[in-house]
Design a protein around this motif. Structure first.
Motif, mmCIF file in Angstrom:
data_model
loop_
_atom_site.group_PDB
_atom_site.id
_atom_site.type_symbol
_atom_site.label_atom_id
_atom_site.label_comp_id
_atom_site.label_asym_id
_atom_site.label_seq_id
_atom_site.Cartn_x
_atom_site.Cartn_y
_atom_site.Cartn_z
ATOM 1 N N MET A 1 0.835 -1.182 0.000
ATOM 2 C CA MET A 1 0.000 0.000 0.000
ATOM 3 C C MET A 1 0.879 1.245 0.000
ATOM 4 O O MET A 1 1.861 1.328 0.717
ATOM 5 C CB MET A 1 -0.913 -0.025 1.231
ATOM 6 N N ASN A 2 0.509 2.208 -0.803
ATOM 7 C CA ASN A 2 1.261 3.457 -0.887
ATOM 8 C C ASN A 2 0.842 4.408 0.220
ATOM 9 O O ASN A 2 -0.211 4.260 0.825
ATOM 10 C CB ASN A 2 1.005 4.138 -2.239
ATOM 11 N N ASN A 3 1.661 5.414 0.462
ATOM 12 C CA ASN A 3 1.293 6.467 1.391
ATOM 13 C C ASN A 3 0.224 7.342 0.763
ATOM 14 O O ASN A 3 0.187 7.526 -0.451
ATOM 15 C CB ASN A 3 2.517 7.324 1.744
ATOM 16 N N GLN A 4 -0.615 7.903 1.615
ATOM 17 C CA GLN A 4 -1.634 8.810 1.110
ATOM 18 C C GLN A 4 -0.993 10.078 0.571
ATOM 19 O O GLN A 4 -0.011 10.563 1.114
ATOM 20 C CB GLN A 4 -2.598 9.192 2.233
ATOM 21 N N HIS A 5 -1.561 10.590 -0.515
ATOM 22 C CA HIS A 5 -1.168 11.891 -1.051
ATOM 23 C C HIS A 5 -2.366 12.802 -0.855
ATOM 24 O O HIS A 5 -3.477 12.457 -1.216
ATOM 25 C CB HIS A 5 -0.828 11.817 -2.544
ATOM 26 N N GLY A 6 -2.122 13.959 -0.305
ATOM 27 C CA GLY A 6 -3.190 14.908 -0.055
ATOM 28 C C GLY A 6 -3.668 14.818 1.383
ATOM 29 O O GLY A 6 -3.374 13.859 2.103
ATOM 30 N N GLU A 7 -4.358 15.850 1.790
ATOM 31 C CA GLU A 7 -4.949 15.889 3.132
ATOM 32 C C GLU A 7 -6.311 16.550 3.017
ATOM 33 O O GLU A 7 -6.543 17.377 2.137
ATOM 34 C CB GLU A 7 -4.042 16.654 4.098
ATOM 35 N N PHE A 8 -7.229 16.161 3.911
ATOM 36 C CA PHE A 8 -8.577 16.697 3.819
ATOM 37 C C PHE A 8 -9.297 16.579 5.159
ATOM 38 O O PHE A 8 -8.883 15.829 6.040
ATOM 39 C CB PHE A 8 -9.384 15.955 2.740
ATOM 40 N N GLU A 9 -10.382 17.322 5.261
ATOM 41 C CA GLU A 9 -11.318 17.236 6.382
ATOM 42 C C GLU A 9 -12.717 17.265 5.796
ATOM 43 O O GLU A 9 -12.950 17.875 4.744
ATOM 44 C CB GLU A 9 -11.133 18.393 7.362
ATOM 45 N N THR A 10 -13.650 16.640 6.464
ATOM 46 C CA THR A 10 -15.033 16.609 6.005
ATOM 47 C C THR A 10 -15.969 16.579 7.202
ATOM 48 O O THR A 10 -15.609 16.057 8.264
ATOM 49 C CB THR A 10 -15.275 15.410 5.058
ATOM 50 N N CYS A 11 -17.130 17.162 7.056
ATOM 51 C CA CYS A 11 -18.173 17.095 8.075
ATOM 52 C C CYS A 11 -19.504 17.416 7.403
ATOM 53 O O CYS A 11 -19.560 17.702 6.199
ATOM 54 C CB CYS A 11 -17.891 18.011 9.257
ATOM 55 N N VAL A 12 -20.565 17.378 8.183
ATOM 56 C CA VAL A 12 -21.886 17.666 7.641
ATOM 57 C C VAL A 12 -22.588 18.667 8.552
ATOM 58 O O VAL A 12 -22.405 18.650 9.770
ATOM 59 C CB VAL A 12 -22.704 16.358 7.481
ATOM 60 N N THR A 13 -23.326 19.582 7.954
ATOM 61 C CA THR A 13 -24.194 20.483 8.689
ATOM 62 C C THR A 13 -25.576 20.380 8.050
ATOM 63 O O THR A 13 -25.761 20.782 6.903
ATOM 64 C CB THR A 13 -23.679 21.945 8.723
ATOM 65 N N ARG A 14 -26.480 19.743 8.760
ATOM 66 C CA ARG A 14 -27.837 19.458 8.278
ATOM 67 C C ARG A 14 -27.813 18.744 6.942
ATOM 68 O O ARG A 14 -27.435 17.581 6.883
ATOM 69 C CB ARG A 14 -28.674 20.725 8.263
ATOM 70 N N GLN A 15 -28.174 19.428 5.831
ATOM 71 C CA GLN A 15 -28.270 18.788 4.515
ATOM 72 C C GLN A 15 -27.108 19.181 3.597
ATOM 73 O O GLN A 15 -27.234 19.126 2.381
ATOM 74 C CB GLN A 15 -29.601 19.153 3.843
ATOM 75 N N LEU A 16 -25.994 19.578 4.202
ATOM 76 C CA LEU A 16 -24.830 20.002 3.424
ATOM 77 C C LEU A 16 -23.580 19.257 3.882
ATOM 78 O O LEU A 16 -23.184 19.339 5.048
ATOM 79 C CB LEU A 16 -24.620 21.512 3.564
ATOM 80 N N LEU A 17 -22.972 18.540 2.946
ATOM 81 C CA LEU A 17 -21.708 17.853 3.181
ATOM 82 C C LEU A 17 -20.584 18.826 2.856
ATOM 83 O O LEU A 17 -20.565 19.420 1.773
ATOM 84 C CB LEU A 17 -21.619 16.607 2.293
ATOM 85 N N LEU A 18 -19.654 19.004 3.777
ATOM 86 C CA LEU A 18 -18.533 19.925 3.603
ATOM 87 C C LEU A 18 -17.242 19.134 3.408
ATOM 88 O O LEU A 18 -17.012 18.139 4.101
ATOM 89 C CB LEU A 18 -18.393 20.829 4.829
ATOM 90 N N PHE A 19 -16.417 19.593 2.473
ATOM 91 C CA PHE A 19 -15.129 18.954 2.202
ATOM 92 C C PHE A 19 -14.112 20.047 1.947
ATOM 93 O O PHE A 19 -14.336 20.938 1.134
ATOM 94 C CB PHE A 19 -15.229 18.044 0.967
ATOM 95 N N SER A 20 -12.971 19.964 2.642
ATOM 96 C CA SER A 20 -11.870 20.888 2.408
ATOM 97 C C SER A 20 -10.600 20.064 2.340
ATOM 98 O O SER A 20 -10.349 19.231 3.220
ATOM 99 C CB SER A 20 -11.784 21.916 3.544
ATOM 100 N N GLY A 21 -9.808 20.267 1.285
ATOM 101 C CA GLY A 21 -8.605 19.456 1.168
ATOM 102 C C GLY A 21 -7.594 20.018 0.199
ATOM 103 O O GLY A 21 -7.891 20.881 -0.621
#
Length: 150
Positions: A1-21
């Motif tokens: 398995m390779n190392n991950q490339h990139g970094e991110f965070e995710t969460c949800v607020t009611r009916q909206l999925l948030l992603f930042s990376g």
């Protein structure tokens, strides 16, 4: 398995999925993201429309195998009720390349999407689609998880 490339965070607020990376992305990072996003999606009421706002930093591009995973997972999100994707791309010298690859994915998955210059404009567009979410929580998430290069 390779190392991950990139970094991110995710969460949800009611009916909206948030992603930042910050990319670039590889298969390992994409698979990890699928698991974490699925946990958040399970909190969404899939009987009403929901949306996703992604804020992408840096070279947020994918090799072909990662792109294939991304398309497959986007199709699954659509089947689970995803009605709109808003995308903000920041801190990059390859904006057109990223837009081209992201557009191709969302077109293949047949999910309505749009690009925005900043998070606040994207949130306004999502509000116009009558998606329920906590605007202050969303803004706070993107302030906390700002992946601009230092």
């Amino acid at each position: 398995m390779n190392n991950q490339h990139g970094e991110f965070e995710t969460c949800v607020t009611r009916q909206l999925l948030l992603f930042s990376g910050r990319g670039p992305w590889n298969d390992e990072t994409m698979r990890n993201g699928v698991v974490r996003m699925a946990a958040n999606i399970s909190q969404i009421d899939e009987s009403t429309p929901w949306a996703q706002l992604s804020c992408l930093y840096g070279e947020s591009i994918m090799p072909p195998s990662t792109f294939d995973i991304f398309v497959k997972q986007t199709r699954i999100r659509k089947r689970r009720g995803l009605s709109f994707l808003a995308v903000v791309i920041l801190d990059t010298d390859i904006m057109l390349t990223i837009k081209q690859q992201i557009s191709m994915c969302y077109e293949l998955a047949e999910v309505p999407f749009a690009f925005f210059d900043n998070v606040k404009d994207a949130l306004c567009a999502i509000e116009e689609r009558e998606i329920r979410f906590d605007k202050e929580e969303a803004i706070g998430f993107f302030e906390q998880f700002n992946f601009t290069a230092q």
